[in-house]
Design an enzyme around this catalytic site. Structure first.
Site, PDB file in Angstrom:
ATOM      1  N   ASP A 124       0.901  -1.137   0.000  1.00  0.00           N
ATOM      2  CA  ASP A 124       0.000   0.000   0.000  1.00  0.00           C
ATOM      3  C   ASP A 124       0.945   1.193   0.000  1.00  0.00           C
ATOM      4  OD1 ASP A 124      -1.571   2.172   0.560  1.00  0.00           O
ATOM      5  OD2 ASP A 124      -2.928   1.069   1.849  1.00  0.00           O
ATOM      6  N   HIS A 125       1.146   1.784  -1.165  1.00  0.00           N
ATOM      7  CA  HIS A 125       2.259   2.737  -1.290  1.00  0.00           C
ATOM      8  C   HIS A 125       2.098   3.942  -0.370  1.00  0.00           C
ATOM      9  CE1 HIS A 125      -0.476   4.728  -4.148  1.00  0.00           C
ATOM     10  NE2 HIS A 125       0.161   5.816  -3.784  1.00  0.00           N
ATOM     11  N   HIS A 183      -5.886   2.848   1.643  1.00  0.00           N
ATOM     12  CA  HIS A 183      -5.162   4.010   2.170  1.00  0.00           C
ATOM     13  C   HIS A 183      -5.847   4.625   3.391  1.00  0.00           C
ATOM     14  CE1 HIS A 183      -3.114   3.524  -1.493  1.00  0.00           C
ATOM     15  NE2 HIS A 183      -3.785   4.374  -2.240  1.00  0.00           N
TER      16      HIS A 183
END
Lengths: 514, 349
Positions: free
Chosen positions: A204-205, A267
């Protein structure tokens, strides 16, 4: 009697040379990127690898093997990689370093579901091991369309590429990990069959962003906030991820995804866990992730009735973006005329535990809103007794702490202050810390950090399987209830702050202005 | 666009008042203006070499510290003069902050140097870390500012000889944090040797090192000694004195198990700092790193005589990059420098 407690590094087998170094050694690695000709690799992964090479952060022995369905010669792929790096690198590439990196780039073209073809990948990896004078760790980065994740994972096992007793084999999986709870569980079952959990790195960047990591630093490195960080002092929390642009050319992906899957499931729930988690006993990967999972488990999946009451979905309509007239979502290229995909989602959640019981947490995200901003706003309760009621006073507003992830990364605390003059009049002022004014170094891209962490086997910034399943457990009932709801979608004008229904959702509170 | 204020025959109080006034004015005109608050950087230079230092600071790039106080020492000057400049590098953008910078040029005479702290103190931003750098080795000025500074930036290569360089660094590190550019030039070499021995299979070889050869530019002996000092302090070697012969320095460090031959060899090279490192073990194996285009060339020789070489990728930082790194390191703490310095000093006794 004094006891000498100085550790004997030789006896412990530790490397005494790494003390004090900012860049820790990375084991020799071959990184295999599936979907290497795709947009993510083009814009993010290849430039990130270049920047790591530029800084001397890649391992001494490093190979990149690109895999995609296109059957092209390696020289053509190297040219593509060079162009990607030149276009998207955050710094001007050094020609010699770029050439050096491209020499280590290899390419194998085959269809991801062509299981026998994986032997070609196997042969390539064996050849690179032999040329490198020994076996290298193997990291498989799945940067393909999500439907290929289980296909590739199964094929890696069939080709006996999923485990090697002599080196570490890891699988890095891009988001989305499933499209609902059932598909996430199915994918997890496939992954479990092929890899041990310690081998799997779900990206999950957002977690690779400096400002997101700073949420933990802010909470756990500052003693002053902990005493008020609970239901006794906090009135409610707002988490916002607003974008000022539309879906652009991503209609194919976005229309089957929507705002809830695109941003909330991953996010925004990650941000929520960072705000609400208990302090971990250490920052080891599993200690941090244990605490995050506890928060997710404390959020009761909503019933259909609660979905109706506590969620809002909407689509943008025509309006004004940056001074220009723009069309609505249904006018976008590639979007079906009868699409019911939400471009805006707002929800009210509650964490049912001792610390947070009764504190509403509001999440909102949307495309083509008034402004691009990602922030967490923590609203404290009002003071119990108001001594300042002087005429002309704006009044004592509750304190608000805002952690901004973008665009002006920082922390701001609103305080009541006396307006200069003879009477006791109060108005809110802001005390601000801004990253851009307090730190000198340019932050690396999130993918640089995440790729390096994966190669080093450092999993703190990756999502664990139980975390992903817990996220879907919260989101899945909302998706199901929305799918069964035949009511017309709410709408909001492009360039506005969102639908009116979202204001009703948060009432009697108010959303922070965008 | 910069706002400028200048005054001859001025006082620190007048300069400080001007700074406050200019900041308030700037903020009034541009709500999004925020002053950078990384640290105070006090740079003491001879006025005649001002251009050279300004060029070096310019190459540090946009990540320079917030308030730069450039003390220009001018022989014979009796009265203070100052220029103050505040502004921004980037044009204001809607919805974004504009990070400002502040620069004070303070013209002083030699007579002011011993009391420089009383002139500079009022000009610093309170509660920020303060770094002092005197690229022309104005020792009296640095000593005068030591009570204000938490960090002193030095370059041990600038000293007239290596003994003086190491002694000065040691003295400064008693009450400040020393950032030594000579040490930072060796960072990639330290990182790479740490990585070379990091795999569990190779790690045990650290305890079997029998020889270290460091190749350096002739003026960069201090960098080579700090590198050897780092190995000695991290690996528990007792450093012995080195002797100079035909340009090279040779000697031994000792462990209970064996002696380690230490050699420092000057070589021709354009860039200051290290040119190469070779580490040998008692089994006959060795690993060498040498500068090469696009990074470092690594050569590993196994005990059976087989050799492999490869390039360790990494772009040269250049001297501008080294100085930038020095400024950035000012707010970090490297616990290995002082032990390395102590070991290096023991080698040049």
């Amino acid at each position: 009697m004094a006891v000498d407690v100085t550790p004997d590094l030789q006896a412990l087998g530790e490397n005494p040379l790494i003390e004090g170094l900012e860049r820790l050694p990375v084991p020799a690695t071959t990184l295999v990127i599936f979907g290497v000709t795709g947009d993510l690799a083009h814009r993010k992964l290849l430039p990130a690898l270049y920047n790591l090479a530029h800084e001397g952060a890649l391992p001494e022995r490093f190979n990149l093997v690109g895999v995609s369905r296109r059957d092209i010669p390696v020289e053509e792929f190297r040219d593509m990689a060079r162009q990607s790096i030149q276009k998207y690198s955050r710094r001007e590439p050094d020609p010699t370093v770029l050439d050096g990196l491209l020499e280590r780039v290899h390419y194998v073209g085959f269809s991801f579901n062509d299981v026998p073809a994986y032997t070609r990948l196997h042969e390539t990896l064996d050849r690179l091991d032999a040329e490198g004078g020994g076996k290298l760790n193997r990291n498989y980065y799945l940067s393909t369309a999500p439907e290929y994740f289980p296909v590739i994972v199964k094929a890696l096992k069939a080709a006996e590429l999923n485990y090697d007793p002599d080196v570490d084999v890891r699988c890095i999986i891009e988001k989305p990990f499933g499209v609902d709870l059932e598909s996430a569980r199915e994918l997890q079952a496939v992954v479990d069959h092929v890899f041990r959990e310690q081998q799997v790195y779900r990206i999950d960047h957002y977690l690779g962003k400096e400002t997101v990591q700073n949420v933990m630093a802010f909470r756990f490195a500052n003693f002053m906030f902990e005493p008020v960080w609970n239901r006794n002092y906090i009135d409610h929390i707002q988490i916002t991820a607003a974008e000022d642009i539309g879906i652009g050319t991503r209609a194919g992906y976005y229309d089957s995804s929507g705002a809830l899957r695109d941003l909330v499931q991953n996010h925004m729930l990650q941000l929520l866990t960072l705000v609400c988690m208990e302090p971990p006993s250490s920052f080891e990967a599993d200690k941090v992730r244990d605490e995050k999972v506890k928060v997710l488990h404390a959020i009761t999946p909503p019933t259909p009735e609660e979905v109706r009451r506590d969620t809002v979905r909407a689509q943008y309509t025509a309006g004004v973006e940056g001074g220009e007239e723009v069309g609505g979502y249904l006018d976008e290229d590639g979007v079906p005329a009868d699409s019911r995909t939400e471009t805006y989602a707002a929800l009210r959640l509650e964490v049912h535990n001792w610390r947070w019981a009764g504190v509403p947490i509001f999440l909102r995200t949307g495309k083509r809103l008034a402004r691009k901003v990602t922030e967490i706003a923590v609203q404290l309760k009002p003071v119990p007794h108001l001594a300042f009621q002087s005429h002309g006073s704006v009044g004592v507003q509750p304190n608000q702490l805002v952690l901004t992830m973008q665009p002006n990364e920082g922390v701001s605390l609103s305080l009541g202050a006396k307006i200069p003059g003879s009477s006791m009049r109060i108005r809110p002022v802001n005390m601000e810390f801004l990253y851009g004014s307090a730190f000198m170094s340019q932050s690396p891209e999130a993918y640089e950090r995440l790729i390096l962490d994966a190669m080093r086997g450092e999993a703190t910034l990756f999502t664990r399987s139980d975390e992903v399943i817990a996220q879907w457990s919260i989101i899945d009932p909302i998706l199901k209830a929305w799918a069964e709801d035949a009511e017309p979608l709410h709408t909001y004008a492009s360039g506005s702050s969102g639908p009116r229904a979202a204001d009703e959702l948060i009432a009697p509170h108010r959303w922070r202005g965008l | 666009m910069d706002d400028v204020w200048a005054e001859d025959d001025t006082t620190p109080a007048a300069i400080e008042a001007a700074l406050r006034r200019m900041f308030a004015q700037r903020h009034k005109e541009e709500r999004a203006y925020v002053p950078a608050r990384v640290m105070n950087m006090v740079v003491v230079v001879e006025k005649e070499f001002r251009g050279e230092i300004e060029n070096r600071l310019e190459r540090v790039g946009r990540f320079h510290p917030s308030r730069l106080i450039l003390v220009l020492v001018e022989p014979g000057r009796q009265r203070l003069a100052a220029n103050v400049r505040i502004g921004t590098d980037d044009a204001p953008r809607a919805g974004a902050i504009t990070v400002g910078r502040e620069r004070v040029e303070l013209f002083v005479g030699e007579r002011h140097v011993p009391k420089l702290d009383t002139l500079v103190d009022p000009l610093m931003v309170s509660d920020l870390a303060t770094m002092v750098w005197s690229p022309h080795r104005h020792i009296a000025a640095v000593d005068a500012l030591r009570r204000l500074a938490q960090i002193v930036l030095i370059d041990s290569l600038d000293a007239p000889d290596v003994e003086t360089a190491l002694a000065r660094a040691d003295d400064l590190s008693r009450d400040t944090y020393v950032v030594d550019l000579a040490w930072l030039r060796s960072t990639p070499w330290r990182e790479r040797i740490a990585a070379t021995f990091d795999s569990p299979r190779r790690r045990q070889e650290l305890w079997r090192i029998s020889g270290v050869t460091v190749r350096h530019r002739e003026d960069s002996l201090a960098a080579g000694l700090l590198y050897c000092g780092w190995l000695a302090s991290r690996l528990g070697w007792e450093p012995g004195p080195l002797a100079q012969a035909r340009g090279a320095w040779n000697g031994f460090a000792h462990t209970r198990r064996q002696d380690i031959r230490v050699t420092l060899q000057p070589v021709d090279q354009n860039a200051p700092g290290l040119a190469g490192v070779t580490i040998e073990t008692d089994s006959g194996a060795s690993v060498s790193l040498n500068r090469a285009p696009g990074g470092l060339c690594a050569v590993r020789r196994e005990r059976d005589g087989t050799e492999r070489s490869w390039i360790v990728m990494g772009a040269s930082r250049g001297e501008g990059g080294i100085l930038g790194e020095g400024v950035r390191q000012a707010l970090l703490r490297d616990p290995t420098y002082r032990p390395a310095l102590k070991s290096a000093e023991a080698m040049v006794v």
